[in-house]
Scaffold this motif. Structure first.
Motif, mmCIF file in Angstrom:
data_model
loop_
_atom_site.group_PDB
_atom_site.id
_atom_site.type_symbol
_atom_site.label_atom_id
_atom_site.label_comp_id
_atom_site.label_asym_id
_atom_site.label_seq_id
_atom_site.Cartn_x
_atom_site.Cartn_y
_atom_site.Cartn_z
ATOM 1 N N THR A 10 0.850 -1.184 0.000
ATOM 2 C CA THR A 10 0.000 0.000 0.000
ATOM 3 C C THR A 10 0.891 1.241 0.000
ATOM 4 O OG1 THR A 10 -1.662 -1.196 1.253
ATOM 5 C CG2 THR A 10 -1.848 1.191 1.219
ATOM 6 N N ILE A 11 0.566 2.203 -0.887
ATOM 7 C CA ILE A 11 1.344 3.440 -0.985
ATOM 8 C C ILE A 11 0.414 4.640 -0.917
ATOM 9 C CG2 ILE A 11 3.207 2.406 -2.322
ATOM 10 C CD1 ILE A 11 1.949 3.749 -4.804
ATOM 11 N N ILE A 12 0.980 5.814 -0.638
ATOM 12 C CA ILE A 12 0.228 7.065 -0.596
ATOM 13 C C ILE A 12 0.766 7.973 -1.694
ATOM 14 C CG2 ILE A 12 -0.355 9.083 0.779
ATOM 15 C CD1 ILE A 12 0.078 7.318 3.260
ATOM 16 N N LEU A 13 -0.144 8.521 -2.513
ATOM 17 C CA LEU A 13 0.232 9.463 -3.565
ATOM 18 C C LEU A 13 -0.160 10.861 -3.112
ATOM 19 C CD1 LEU A 13 -1.135 7.514 -6.654
ATOM 20 C CD2 LEU A 13 1.204 7.585 -5.832
ATOM 21 N N GLU A 14 0.756 11.827 -3.268
ATOM 22 C CA GLU A 14 0.525 13.194 -2.822
ATOM 23 C C GLU A 14 0.731 14.159 -3.990
ATOM 24 O OE1 GLU A 14 1.660 14.866 1.320
ATOM 25 O OE2 GLU A 14 3.363 15.182 0.008
ATOM 26 N N CYS A 15 -0.090 15.215 -4.055
ATOM 27 C CA CYS A 15 -0.017 16.197 -5.131
ATOM 28 C C CYS A 15 1.327 16.921 -5.090
ATOM 29 C CB CYS A 15 -1.165 17.192 -5.015
ATOM 30 S SG CYS A 15 -1.176 18.428 -6.314
ATOM 31 N N THR A 16 2.004 16.977 -6.241
ATOM 32 C CA THR A 16 3.310 17.629 -6.286
ATOM 33 C C THR A 16 3.199 19.133 -6.500
ATOM 34 O OG1 THR A 16 3.478 17.101 -8.625
ATOM 35 C CG2 THR A 16 4.516 15.576 -7.096
ATOM 36 N N SER A 17 2.142 19.598 -7.153
ATOM 37 C CA SER A 17 2.026 21.041 -7.398
ATOM 38 C C SER A 17 1.575 21.792 -6.148
ATOM 39 C CB SER A 17 1.087 21.319 -8.563
ATOM 40 O OG SER A 17 -0.226 20.976 -8.223
ATOM 41 N N CYS A 18 0.804 21.189 -5.266
ATOM 42 C CA CYS A 18 0.412 21.837 -4.005
ATOM 43 C C CYS A 18 1.635 22.056 -3.117
ATOM 44 C CB CYS A 18 -0.596 20.989 -3.248
ATOM 45 S SG CYS A 18 -2.254 21.026 -3.918
ATOM 46 N N ILE A 19 2.552 21.124 -3.158
ATOM 47 C CA ILE A 19 3.751 21.223 -2.331
ATOM 48 C C ILE A 19 4.664 22.336 -2.852
ATOM 49 C CG2 ILE A 19 5.841 19.997 -1.621
ATOM 50 C CD1 ILE A 19 4.192 17.404 -1.857
ATOM 51 N N ARG A 20 4.847 22.415 -4.180
ATOM 52 C CA ARG A 20 5.757 23.398 -4.762
ATOM 53 C C ARG A 20 5.207 24.814 -4.671
ATOM 54 N NH1 ARG A 20 6.163 21.858 -10.372
ATOM 55 N NH2 ARG A 20 5.064 19.964 -9.956
ATOM 56 N N ASN A 21 3.939 25.007 -5.044
ATOM 57 C CA ASN A 21 3.373 26.349 -5.154
ATOM 58 C C ASN A 21 2.740 26.856 -3.871
ATOM 59 O OD1 ASN A 21 4.124 26.223 -7.813
ATOM 60 N ND2 ASN A 21 2.136 25.493 -8.488
ATOM 61 N N GLY A 22 2.500 25.997 -2.918
ATOM 62 C CA GLY A 22 1.747 26.409 -1.737
ATOM 63 C C GLY A 22 0.277 26.493 -2.110
ATOM 64 N N LEU A 23 -0.580 26.588 -1.137
ATOM 65 C CA LEU A 23 -2.009 26.632 -1.431
ATOM 66 C C LEU A 23 -2.479 28.065 -1.562
ATOM 67 C CD1 LEU A 23 -3.139 23.854 1.015
ATOM 68 C CD2 LEU A 23 -2.832 23.665 -1.437
#
Length: 66
Positions: A10-23
């Motif tokens: 089991t793995i977790i996928l996380e958004c890469t653009s939210c991390i780079r740009n901030g919300l």
């Protein structure tokens, strides 16, 4: 009894653009999806294109460590 080493993990996928740009929106959080992968067929990190409700578009979601 000994545990077997299964090929599926089991793995977790996380958004890469939210991390780079901030919300930029009022709601805070990072888009995450839970899925499974076969460790023998895909030994490297998995990246899939999924919908991010915080970015309001389809972005690349990368595998993160647990």
């Amino acid at each position: 009894m000994a545990k077997r080493k299964d090929a599926r993990v089991t793995i977790i996928l996380e958004c890469t653009s939210c991390i780079r740009n901030g919300l930029k929106k009022v709601s805070t959080g990072i888009s995450r999806y839970i899925t499974q992968k076969n460790r023998h067929n895909t030994p490297n990190g998995l990246e899939l294109k999924k919908f991010c409700p915080y970015c309001s578009k389809h972005t690349i979601h990368g595998e993160i460590e647990k």
